[in-house]
Design a protein around this motif. Structure first.
Motif, PDB file in Angstrom:
ATOM      1  N   ARG A   7       8.663 -19.942  19.203  1.00  0.00           N
ATOM      2  CA  ARG A   7       7.307 -19.657  19.686  1.00  0.00           C
ATOM      3  C   ARG A   7       6.495 -20.951  19.778  1.00  0.00           C
ATOM      4  O   ARG A   7       6.552 -21.782  18.874  1.00  0.00           O
ATOM      5  N   PRO A   8       5.731 -21.115  20.845  1.00  0.00           N
ATOM      6  CA  PRO A   8       4.865 -22.297  20.945  1.00  0.00           C
ATOM      7  C   PRO A   8       3.692 -22.163  19.980  1.00  0.00           C
ATOM      8  O   PRO A   8       3.416 -21.057  19.467  1.00  0.00           O
ATOM      9  N   PRO A   9       2.977 -23.253  19.721  1.00  0.00           N
ATOM     10  CA  PRO A   9       1.789 -23.147  18.868  1.00  0.00           C
ATOM     11  C   PRO A   9       0.844 -22.082  19.410  1.00  0.00           C
ATOM     12  O   PRO A   9       0.666 -21.965  20.625  1.00  0.00           O
ATOM     13  N   GLN A  10       0.274 -21.306  18.494  1.00  0.00           N
ATOM     14  CA  GLN A  10      -0.630 -20.246  18.940  1.00  0.00           C
ATOM     15  C   GLN A  10      -1.704 -19.984  17.905  1.00  0.00           C
ATOM     16  O   GLN A  10      -1.475 -20.101  16.709  1.00  0.00           O
ATOM     17  N   LYS A  11      -2.892 -19.659  18.419  1.00  0.00           N
ATOM     18  CA  LYS A  11      -3.990 -19.235  17.548  1.00  0.00           C
ATOM     19  C   LYS A  11      -3.742 -17.782  17.171  1.00  0.00           C
ATOM     20  O   LYS A  11      -3.366 -16.977  18.021  1.00  0.00           O
ATOM     21  N   MET A  12      -3.978 -17.452  15.909  1.00  0.00           N
ATOM     22  CA  MET A  12      -3.731 -16.090  15.455  1.00  0.00           C
ATOM     23  C   MET A  12      -4.984 -15.217  15.516  1.00  0.00           C
ATOM     24  O   MET A  12      -4.913 -14.026  15.274  1.00  0.00           O
ATOM     25  N   ASP A  16      -1.042 -21.992  14.733  1.00  0.00           N
ATOM     26  CA  ASP A  16       0.136 -21.875  13.875  1.00  0.00           C
ATOM     27  C   ASP A  16       1.333 -22.471  14.591  1.00  0.00           C
ATOM     28  O   ASP A  16       1.511 -22.270  15.798  1.00  0.00           O
ATOM     29  N   ILE A  17       2.135 -23.217  13.846  1.00  0.00           N
ATOM     30  CA  ILE A  17       3.343 -23.792  14.417  1.00  0.00           C
ATOM     31  C   ILE A  17       4.552 -23.261  13.663  1.00  0.00           C
ATOM     32  O   ILE A  17       4.478 -22.927  12.476  1.00  0.00           O
ATOM     33  N   HIS A  18       5.661 -23.162  14.385  1.00  0.00           N
ATOM     34  CA  HIS A  18       6.848 -22.463  13.909  1.00  0.00           C
ATOM     35  C   HIS A  18       8.019 -23.414  13.694  1.00  0.00           C
ATOM     36  O   HIS A  18       8.135 -24.436  14.362  1.00  0.00           O
ATOM     37  N   ALA A  19       8.893 -23.031  12.794  1.00  0.00           N
ATOM     38  CA  ALA A  19      10.084 -23.820  12.491  1.00  0.00           C
ATOM     39  C   ALA A  19      11.117 -23.683  13.595  1.00  0.00           C
ATOM     40  O   ALA A  19      11.393 -22.583  14.056  1.00  0.00           O
ATOM     41  N   ALA A  20      11.695 -24.818  13.987  1.00  0.00           N
ATOM     42  CA  ALA A  20      12.769 -24.820  14.983  1.00  0.00           C
ATOM     43  C   ALA A  20      14.076 -25.246  14.312  1.00  0.00           C
ATOM     44  O   ALA A  20      14.875 -25.964  14.901  1.00  0.00           O
ATOM     45  N   VAL A  21      14.276 -24.786  13.083  1.00  0.00           N
ATOM     46  CA  VAL A  21      15.509 -25.124  12.367  1.00  0.00           C
ATOM     47  C   VAL A  21      16.686 -24.412  13.024  1.00  0.00           C
ATOM     48  O   VAL A  21      16.555 -23.286  13.504  1.00  0.00           O
ATOM     49  N   SER A  22      17.840 -25.076  13.056  1.00  0.00           N
ATOM     50  CA  SER A  22      19.022 -24.470  13.672  1.00  0.00           C
ATOM     51  C   SER A  22      19.681 -23.459  12.740  1.00  0.00           C
ATOM     52  O   SER A  22      20.342 -22.530  13.192  1.00  0.00           O
ATOM     53  N   LYS A  23      19.495 -23.636  11.430  1.00  0.00           N
ATOM     54  CA  LYS A  23      19.964 -22.685  10.421  1.00  0.00           C
ATOM     55  C   LYS A  23      18.932 -22.675   9.303  1.00  0.00           C
ATOM     56  O   LYS A  23      18.142 -23.618   9.168  1.00  0.00           O
ATOM     57  N   PRO A  24      18.870 -21.602   8.503  1.00  0.00           N
ATOM     58  CA  PRO A  24      17.866 -21.545   7.440  1.00  0.00           C
ATOM     59  C   PRO A  24      17.938 -22.755   6.510  1.00  0.00           C
ATOM     60  O   PRO A  24      19.018 -23.279   6.231  1.00  0.00           O
ATOM     61  N   VAL A  25      16.780 -23.212   6.084  1.00  0.00           N
ATOM     62  CA  VAL A  25      16.666 -24.321   5.137  1.00  0.00           C
ATOM     63  C   VAL A  25      16.141 -23.745   3.829  1.00  0.00           C
ATOM     64  O   VAL A  25      15.121 -23.059   3.820  1.00  0.00           O
ATOM     65  N   ILE A  26      16.849 -24.006   2.743  1.00  0.00           N
ATOM     66  CA  ILE A  26      16.396 -23.577   1.417  1.00  0.00           C
ATOM     67  C   ILE A  26      15.691 -24.762   0.772  1.00  0.00           C
ATOM     68  O   ILE A  26      16.304 -25.806   0.536  1.00  0.00           O
ATOM     69  N   LEU A  27      14.410 -24.581   0.503  1.00  0.00           N
ATOM     70  CA  LEU A  27      13.610 -25.620  -0.132  1.00  0.00           C
ATOM     71  C   LEU A  27      13.497 -25.283  -1.615  1.00  0.00           C
ATOM     72  O   LEU A  27      12.838 -24.316  -1.997  1.00  0.00           O
ATOM     73  N   GLN A  28      14.185 -26.055  -2.443  1.00  0.00           N
ATOM     74  CA  GLN A  28      14.179 -25.827  -3.888  1.00  0.00           C
ATOM     75  C   GLN A  28      12.845 -26.280  -4.478  1.00  0.00           C
ATOM     76  O   GLN A  28      12.144 -27.115  -3.895  1.00  0.00           O
ATOM     77  N   ARG A  65      14.255 -19.865  11.266  1.00  0.00           N
ATOM     78  CA  ARG A  65      13.829 -20.172  12.632  1.00  0.00           C
ATOM     79  C   ARG A  65      12.670 -19.261  13.031  1.00  0.00           C
ATOM     80  O   ARG A  65      12.674 -18.067  12.741  1.00  0.00           O
ATOM     81  N   ASN A  66      11.678 -19.831  13.649  1.00  0.00           N
ATOM     82  CA  ASN A  66      10.486 -19.135  14.141  1.00  0.00           C
ATOM     83  C   ASN A  66       9.510 -18.739  13.045  1.00  0.00           C
ATOM     84  O   ASN A  66       8.525 -18.060  13.320  1.00  0.00           O
ATOM     85  N   GLU A  67       9.748 -19.148  11.818  1.00  0.00           N
ATOM     86  CA  GLU A  67       8.786 -18.871  10.748  1.00  0.00           C
ATOM     87  C   GLU A  67       7.571 -19.773  10.914  1.00  0.00           C
ATOM     88  O   GLU A  67       7.700 -20.958  11.240  1.00  0.00           O
ATOM     89  N   ARG A  68       6.382 -19.210  10.689  1.00  0.00           N
ATOM     90  CA  ARG A  68       5.153 -20.010  10.741  1.00  0.00           C
ATOM     91  C   ARG A  68       5.124 -20.905   9.499  1.00  0.00           C
ATOM     92  O   ARG A  68       5.134 -20.408   8.379  1.00  0.00           O
ATOM     93  N   ILE A  69       5.072 -22.224   9.714  1.00  0.00           N
ATOM     94  CA  ILE A  69       5.195 -23.150   8.592  1.00  0.00           C
ATOM     95  C   ILE A  69       3.963 -24.010   8.348  1.00  0.00           C
ATOM     96  O   ILE A  69       3.820 -24.588   7.275  1.00  0.00           O
ATOM     97  N   ALA A  70       3.090 -24.145   9.324  1.00  0.00           N
ATOM     98  CA  ALA A  70       1.909 -25.003   9.178  1.00  0.00           C
ATOM     99  C   ALA A  70       0.939 -24.647  10.292  1.00  0.00           C
ATOM    100  O   ALA A  70       1.206 -23.760  11.109  1.00  0.00           O
TER     101      ALA A  70
END
Length: 155
Positions: free
Chosen positions: A23-28, A36-48, A116-121
């Motif tokens: 998803r492109p940046p979008q106002k909610m 809101d900006i979304h993650a474009a990770v190719s696979k899930p990232v686990i942040l410890q 992927r596509n999670e709102r992160i910032a």
């Protein structure tokens, strides 16, 4: 000028190859200041807990020279999971054309999965005034003077 005497700035956004589904940046909401900006990770990232990671967003920008984009935390992620941005606010300068990436850190007690596509910032645009630094021998005096950290408070 846009309606109501508000300046309108054109910002170009380019989706990067392989991120067409992000998803492109979008106002909610209509009056939100941030996109809101979304993650474009190719696979899930686990942040410890205590770990940080640079998360791609799948887009780049072209802004007029009088703007900067600031990358800021999402309050819900910070409150619920302890996820925030480092170097906050992160600055994207008007002459940068690379992929926008978000430096996240997990201050929480549990691992956090970024999918992927999670709102992160969120991204907020600000006007940057043109400044000329004038080198002088002396500065004008103020009541505060050179008092630094904690100097203006009484507690």
């Amino acid at each position: 000028m846009a309606s109501g005497g508000i300046s309108l700035y054109n910002v170009q956004i380019k989706r990067l190859p392989g991120s067409e589904d992000v998803r492109p940046p979008q106002k909610m909401s209509a009056l939100a200041s941030g996109y809101d900006i979304h993650a474009a990770v190719s696979k899930p990232v686990i942040l410890q807990p205590g770990e940080r990671a640079l998360i791609p967003t799948g887009f780049s920008l072209a802004m007029p020279p009088e703007l900067e984009a600031q990358i800021r935390p999402r309050s819900g992620l910070a409150l619920k999971h302890g996820i925030t941005t480092l170097n906050s606010p992160g600055t994207i300068d008007a002459d940068y054309r690379g992929e926008v990436k978000v430096l996240l850190i997990n201050h929480g007690a549990e691992p956090f999965k970024i999918e992927r596509n999670e709102r992160i910032a969120q991204m907020v645009f600000q006007i940057v005034p043109q400044i000329e630094l004038l080198h002088v021998e002396e500065l004008s005096d103020t009541e505060r003077g050179s008092g630094g950290f904690g100097h203006t408070g009484t507690k």
